[in-house]
Design a protein around this motif. Structure first.
Motif, PDB file in Angstrom:
ATOM      1  N   VAL A 175       0.723  -1.489  -0.015  1.00  0.00           N
ATOM      2  CA  VAL A 175       0.019  -0.134   0.071  1.00  0.00           C
ATOM      3  C   VAL A 175       0.732   1.278   0.001  1.00  0.00           C
ATOM      4  N   ALA A 176       2.127   1.156  -0.142  1.00  0.00           N
ATOM      5  CA  ALA A 176       3.122   2.170  -0.231  1.00  0.00           C
ATOM      6  C   ALA A 176       2.852   3.026  -1.585  1.00  0.00           C
ATOM      7  N   LYS A 177       3.467   4.069  -1.666  1.00  0.00           N
ATOM      8  CA  LYS A 177       3.268   4.937  -2.995  1.00  0.00           C
ATOM      9  C   LYS A 177       4.357   3.971  -3.903  1.00  0.00           C
ATOM     10  N   ALA A 178       3.990   4.158  -5.287  1.00  0.00           N
ATOM     11  CA  ALA A 178       4.747   3.429  -6.134  1.00  0.00           C
ATOM     12  C   ALA A 178       5.478   4.654  -7.102  1.00  0.00           C
ATOM     13  N   PHE A 179       6.500   4.394  -7.697  1.00  0.00           N
ATOM     14  CA  PHE A 179       7.312   5.379  -8.681  1.00  0.00           C
ATOM     15  C   PHE A 179       6.916   4.920 -10.051  1.00  0.00           C
ATOM     16  N   CYS A 180       6.261   5.893 -10.628  1.00  0.00           N
ATOM     17  CA  CYS A 180       5.711   5.885 -12.076  1.00  0.00           C
ATOM     18  C   CYS A 180       6.160   6.949 -13.046  1.00  0.00           C
ATOM     19  N   VAL A 181       5.845   6.794 -14.175  1.00  0.00           N
ATOM     20  CA  VAL A 181       6.300   7.592 -15.500  1.00  0.00           C
ATOM     21  C   VAL A 181       5.227   7.879 -16.271  1.00  0.00           C
ATOM     22  N   LEU A 182       5.011   9.026 -16.700  1.00  0.00           N
ATOM     23  CA  LEU A 182       3.934   9.156 -17.783  1.00  0.00           C
ATOM     24  C   LEU A 182       4.445  10.415 -18.741  1.00  0.00           C
ATOM     25  N   LYS A 183       4.812  10.171 -19.993  1.00  0.00           N
ATOM     26  CA  LYS A 183       5.022  11.190 -20.793  1.00  0.00           C
ATOM     27  C   LYS A 183       6.317  11.715 -20.525  1.00  0.00           C
TER      28      LYS A 183
ATOM     29  N   MET B 201       7.572  12.079 -17.451  1.00  0.00           N
ATOM     30  CA  MET B 201       7.532  12.911 -16.251  1.00  0.00           C
ATOM     31  C   MET B 201       7.320  11.765 -14.965  1.00  0.00           C
ATOM     32  N   THR B 202       8.112  12.028 -14.035  1.00  0.00           N
ATOM     33  CA  THR B 202       8.108  10.814 -12.681  1.00  0.00           C
ATOM     34  C   THR B 202       6.901  11.598 -11.831  1.00  0.00           C
ATOM     35  N   TYR B 203       6.361  10.635 -11.117  1.00  0.00           N
ATOM     36  CA  TYR B 203       5.389  10.859 -10.018  1.00  0.00           C
ATOM     37  C   TYR B 203       4.895   9.570  -9.325  1.00  0.00           C
ATOM     38  N   PHE B 204       4.680   9.887  -7.852  1.00  0.00           N
ATOM     39  CA  PHE B 204       4.387   8.682  -7.029  1.00  0.00           C
ATOM     40  C   PHE B 204       2.791   8.304  -6.980  1.00  0.00           C
ATOM     41  N   GLU B 205       2.507   7.312  -7.227  1.00  0.00           N
ATOM     42  CA  GLU B 205       1.032   6.948  -7.096  1.00  0.00           C
ATOM     43  C   GLU B 205       0.724   5.980  -5.827  1.00  0.00           C
ATOM     44  N   LYS B 206      -0.299   6.446  -5.340  1.00  0.00           N
ATOM     45  CA  LYS B 206      -0.694   5.773  -3.891  1.00  0.00           C
ATOM     46  C   LYS B 206      -1.798   4.662  -4.116  1.00  0.00           C
ATOM     47  N   SER B 207      -1.698   3.606  -3.662  1.00  0.00           N
ATOM     48  CA  SER B 207      -2.665   2.585  -4.124  1.00  0.00           C
ATOM     49  C   SER B 207      -2.812   2.066  -5.486  1.00  0.00           C
ATOM     50  N   VAL B 208      -1.710   1.944  -5.845  1.00  0.00           N
ATOM     51  CA  VAL B 208      -1.521   1.674  -7.418  1.00  0.00           C
ATOM     52  C   VAL B 208      -2.122   0.132  -7.674  1.00  0.00           C
ATOM     53  N   ASN B 209      -2.869   0.058  -8.864  1.00  0.00           N
ATOM     54  CA  ASN B 209      -3.259  -1.343  -9.072  1.00  0.00           C
ATOM     55  C   ASN B 209      -1.956  -1.940  -9.822  1.00  0.00           C
ATOM     56  N   THR B 210      -1.383  -2.928  -9.202  1.00  0.00           N
ATOM     57  CA  THR B 210      -0.066  -3.449  -9.745  1.00  0.00           C
ATOM     58  C   THR B 210      -0.278  -4.497 -10.844  1.00  0.00           C
ATOM     59  N   ASP B 211      -1.398  -4.811 -11.234  1.00  0.00           N
ATOM     60  CA  ASP B 211      -1.700  -5.631 -12.275  1.00  0.00           C
ATOM     61  C   ASP B 211      -1.986  -4.895 -13.518  1.00  0.00           C
TER      62      ASP B 211
END
Length: 275
Positions: free
Chosen positions: A230-238, A240-250
């Motif tokens: 349930v920790a934040k996940a490190f993500c990238v979109l276009k 740009m980096t951002y942290f996503e909480k409660s990410v759907n890992t699938d």
């Protein structure tokens, strides 16, 4: 007559000194039948008993016993797979053979799940790092049977993290770059206190770190900020980096990363610099 009696006494003493050896010569099935009983003993007692077996039998005899254990009967009447796995480990040569035999039984009958696979991988990782003298072809074959992500985590301590969708690599300070172009693209894999979790620490900046779970055994991983789902996940979109909480890992592809073996990157960079 005196000599004859002395010889009988000597033979009796030798049998008492090595009862296991006597059993194995008479009937290997007797010893095989003892294993389920011993597995019901305490871990300490089982460890002591298995050490005695290791000292009493040669390599071939230990192998014959280990590969003929009735695992199906034991699982049906005595212990669940995870309970049995926790009882077995690689603490001595005979236990190691039992441990490998149990793994192949579970694989043959398709009883392996993510937790069991992770536990086997963690033990292989420990063996390869801390007891390289024990590594052999049997363990290598077992390693090759694991899912690729687990094989990678057993084999290497240095990873590069590549975004699955946008193909960027993460460097120190969570910066992105196209390609693994410096030593700062390398992340050291460290054991975490919590089961099934590993910490990834950047070699150039130890404040830069992520956590991955060995229960994730697909083609990609999610990089978490703490060792829990349930920790934040490190993500990238276009880009740009951002942290996503409660990410759907699938389904959240923006947060999926591929682990690449980077243990040879310093040598490659050094060779390129010379050219």
């Amino acid at each position: 007559m005196v000599v004859y009696i002395a010889l009988i006494i000597l033979l009796c003493l030798s049998s008492l000194l090595n009862p296991v050896q006597t059993v194995i010569k008479d009937d290997i099935h007797v010893l095989i039948g003892l294993v389920p009983t011993q597995l019901n003993a305490s871990p300490l007692d089982f460890d002591k008993w298995s050490k005695d077996i290791s000292l009493s039998l040669n390599e071939e005899q230990q192998q014959r016993v280990a590969w003929n254990i009735p695992w199906s009967d034991i699982l049906e009447t005595q212990k669940a797979p995870q309970d049995l796995q926790s009882h077995l480990n690689t603490g001595n040569p005979f236990k190691l053979k039992l441990w490998m035999s149990f793994h192949w039984h579970l694989r043959r009958f398709r009883l392996l799940n993510e937790i069991l696979l992770s536990n086997f991988a963690r033990e292989l990782r420990n063996l390869k790092s801390n007891h390289p003298e024990q590594w052999n072809n049997d363990l290598q074959n077992m390693l090759q049977s694991l899912p690729r992500p687990l094989r990678l985590l057993v084999k290497t301590r240095r990873l590069c993290l590549e975004h699955k969708k946008e193909l960027f690599y993460i460097t120190a300070g969570n910066q992105l770059e196209l390609g693994a172009n410096s030593n700062c693209s390398i992340w050291e894999v460290e054991e975490e206190n919590k089961y099934h979790w590993l910490r990834l620490v950047n070699v150039c900046e130890d404040k830069s770190h992520f956590f991955i779970t060995m229960l994730s055994q697909g083609a990609s991983h999610v990089l978490f900020t703490a060792p829990n789902n349930v920790a934040k996940a490190f993500c990238v979109l276009k880009s740009m980096t951002y942290f996503e909480k409660s990410v759907n890992t699938d389904t959240e592809s923006n947060c999926h990363w591929q682990l690449n073996d980077c243990k040879f990157l310093p040598m490659i960079l050094s060779a390129n610099n010379k050219n």
